[in-house]
Design a protein around this motif. Sequence first.
Motif, PDB file in Angstrom:
ATOM      1  N   UNK A  76      39.517  34.534 -59.057  1.00  0.00           N
ATOM      2  CA  UNK A  76      38.610  35.818 -58.987  1.00  0.00           C
ATOM      3  C   UNK A  76      37.887  35.816 -57.608  1.00  0.00           C
ATOM      4  N   UNK A 103      39.720  41.196 -51.077  1.00  0.00           N
ATOM      5  CA  UNK A 103      39.290  42.449 -51.145  1.00  0.00           C
ATOM      6  C   UNK A 103      38.425  42.871 -50.001  1.00  0.00           C
ATOM      7  N   UNK A 127      48.651  61.833 -49.357  1.00  0.00           N
ATOM      8  CA  UNK A 127      47.552  61.756 -48.306  1.00  0.00           C
ATOM      9  C   UNK A 127      48.161  61.508 -47.167  1.00  0.00           C
ATOM     10  N   UNK A 128      48.964  60.461 -46.935  1.00  0.00           N
ATOM     11  CA  UNK A 128      49.476  59.989 -45.757  1.00  0.00           C
ATOM     12  C   UNK A 128      50.541  60.924 -45.101  1.00  0.00           C
ATOM     13  N   UNK A 146      41.631  54.799 -48.194  1.00  0.00           N
ATOM     14  CA  UNK A 146      42.944  55.150 -48.449  1.00  0.00           C
ATOM     15  C   UNK A 146      43.980  54.221 -47.473  1.00  0.00           C
ATOM     16  N   UNK A 147      44.016  54.549 -46.288  1.00  0.00           N
ATOM     17  CA  UNK A 147      45.154  53.943 -45.485  1.00  0.00           C
ATOM     18  C   UNK A 147      45.266  52.270 -45.410  1.00  0.00           C
ATOM     19  N   UNK A 182      38.836  55.108 -43.901  1.00  0.00           N
ATOM     20  CA  UNK A 182      38.999  55.972 -45.048  1.00  0.00           C
ATOM     21  C   UNK A 182      39.320  54.849 -46.039  1.00  0.00           C
ATOM     22  N   UNK A 233      44.546  50.411 -47.985  1.00  0.00           N
ATOM     23  CA  UNK A 233      44.525  49.983 -49.365  1.00  0.00           C
ATOM     24  C   UNK A 233      45.716  48.830 -49.411  1.00  0.00           C
ATOM     25  N   UNK A 234      46.925  49.429 -48.936  1.00  0.00           N
ATOM     26  CA  UNK A 234      48.125  48.328 -49.135  1.00  0.00           C
ATOM     27  C   UNK A 234      47.476  47.010 -48.669  1.00  0.00           C
ATOM     28  N   UNK A 238      48.390  58.564 -52.262  1.00  0.00           N
ATOM     29  CA  UNK A 238      48.449  57.393 -51.018  1.00  0.00           C
ATOM     30  C   UNK A 238      49.667  58.242 -50.212  1.00  0.00           C
ATOM     31  N   UNK A 248      44.432  61.237 -38.631  1.00  0.00           N
ATOM     32  CA  UNK A 248      43.734  60.531 -39.769  1.00  0.00           C
ATOM     33  C   UNK A 248      42.162  60.162 -39.350  1.00  0.00           C
ATOM     34  N   UNK A 249      41.439  60.350 -40.271  1.00  0.00           N
ATOM     35  CA  UNK A 249      39.930  59.632 -39.858  1.00  0.00           C
ATOM     36  C   UNK A 249      40.171  58.318 -39.603  1.00  0.00           C
ATOM     37  N   UNK A 294      47.796  55.774 -57.590  1.00  0.00           N
ATOM     38  CA  UNK A 294      47.482  55.453 -56.299  1.00  0.00           C
ATOM     39  C   UNK A 294      48.518  55.921 -55.220  1.00  0.00           C
ATOM     40  N   UNK A 354      39.138  41.334 -67.453  1.00  0.00           N
ATOM     41  CA  UNK A 354      39.902  40.222 -66.782  1.00  0.00           C
ATOM     42  C   UNK A 354      39.752  38.750 -67.467  1.00  0.00           C
TER      43      UNK A 354
END
Lengths: 178, 415
Positions: A61, A68, B272-273, A96-97, A94, A99-100, B269, A90-91, B265, B311
């Motif tokens: 954990x 993260x 969005x992309x 979003x991008x 964010x 995240x992967x 994603x 894109x900004x 997601x 968890x």
Amino acid sequence: MENAHAYGLLAEFDTPADAMHAAEKVRDAGFTRWDVHTPFPVHGMDEAMGLKNSKVGWFSFCGGATGFTAGYTMIWFMNSFNYPIVVGGKPLMSPMFPFPVVYEMTILLSAFGAIFGMLFLNKLPKLHHPLLKNRRFKAATDDKFYVIIETSDPRYVEEETRELLESAGCKHMEMVGE
Amino acid sequence: MSSESPQSSKPSLDLAKYANLPNQLIVGGAIGLLIGFFAWREQFLYSYLTAFMFFLSLVLGGLFLVLLHHLFDSQWLVPIRRICEHFAGLAPILGVLGLPVILIFAKSIYPWMAIEDPHSDHALHVKYALFNPTAFWVVSIALFVVWTWLANRLRKHSLAQDETGAATHTQAMRKYAAGGIVLFAFTLTLGVIYWMKSLEHQWFSTMYGVYYFAGSVWTTLATMYVLTALLQRTGHLAPVVRDSTFKDIGTLFFAFTVFYAYIHFSQYFLIWNAAIPEETFWYVKRENGIWWYLGMLIIFGHFFVPFLTMLRIDVKKKLTIMAPLAGWAWLMHYVDMTFNIKPVIDPEGHGISLSGMIQSIASMAFIGGFLAKFFLKSFITHAPFPQRDPRIAETMGVYVELESEAQAQTKSAKA
């Protein structure tokens, strides 16, 4: 004294059920420094040995949480702070991008946490273990089941411990040296 | 009631005083819906569709768990398999409840149906093979026929095995499951495209089917968890349910929490992309007004809250935590369905209206009441769990000696 150099008392059992019952007896007798070795995982052995849930989860954990945070911080630092660069209109930052990458970092570091946490809790790597010298103990990877009680256990009294293991159905017992 | 005697020493729970609850839900729901039908037609139709999609999740989720059980020859699912079979068996009831409204009022619900010349709208023109009223009617009915057939085949063999104990039934169910899972994937995807996604026919998303599937199984597992706990306490499932049953249901519930988030997601994603207007408009609309907050609620409430709560392994066995979480899962799945359906009639996201509230609750009560009534009827008239499944002893934690082993032992005893 011979026992001054003894590591522990090794008891051999023929079936998983015998080993499990022996483990229950040893657990109920209040021993703390002992272990069970079997050729394959035996369901219910954790309970028979009175083992609590492993603490490895906390390591994963913490690893995951670090991954993260580190993932987001890294991308923010690189792409929008240290060297701001616009990609695809894109900004700059964010949720979003990245995240992967964040997700992969979470998994990677929680896996590290699990592996290294496990090694740490097991006090591994270890260069030597007294049981490895024992010829008979080889069968622990074949068809025999072993309970070992260390002589350093505060409850350990040779005669009583022998009696306890015998009453559990042990067919063969021997002292293992350091 | 069944003849199973509860083995647990706990005082068994008596739910008899709630026996009338489904009827009350049906009557209450029907009154609300009648008012809505005449006073707020649009809210009535869309709320009814939302409730329909919500309960379709449970029916298909039940069917999926049965298929899963046979495909993997699993042991942990045996105690709850009969409940899942009954859930799947509710397909015809849900079809009768939902399809008339959807089909008769299709023109009012689905904007693409109301377009005079389908070839004047490019998106509709290229999707015309699927998006035409005839196909809509035929496929809608065919889907329920397929689900009913598959669910009944599987339950028929399962019930027959209660009587005979023959292994041939297990083998037959495996064959149905092997073909059934493929059929399931195609039919679920078609259903969700027709009834939910086609509300905005210009939109594209290749993940929509699996997105609905993930949410559906998630909600079904939450439901199963609470039902199992209840039926253990009433004594019906007491002989077969163990601690590990809850741990296993909880673990799969946890896994689907992650799976749903991963799928939703990924859908967001990619859109969005790529930033292509044909795709982004769907999410842009859902950033207006209240939809933005609902979207946030899905991220945090549908994923982070259950994920972080579950968890720890011991939490999965604690009913005091899992029961509220299951209730929360129902709410979240309803929010998710609303997020998909309602922006069509409220693109600005003005907020919660009284008519919307009344219609939502009434639809849920009406369909839920009917399904509960029929579920209880089938549950009570059949054995509460598969009586002679080959893995029943293993499930109960008992080791049954094989005949060959018993013979070998008597031989060695004689010698």
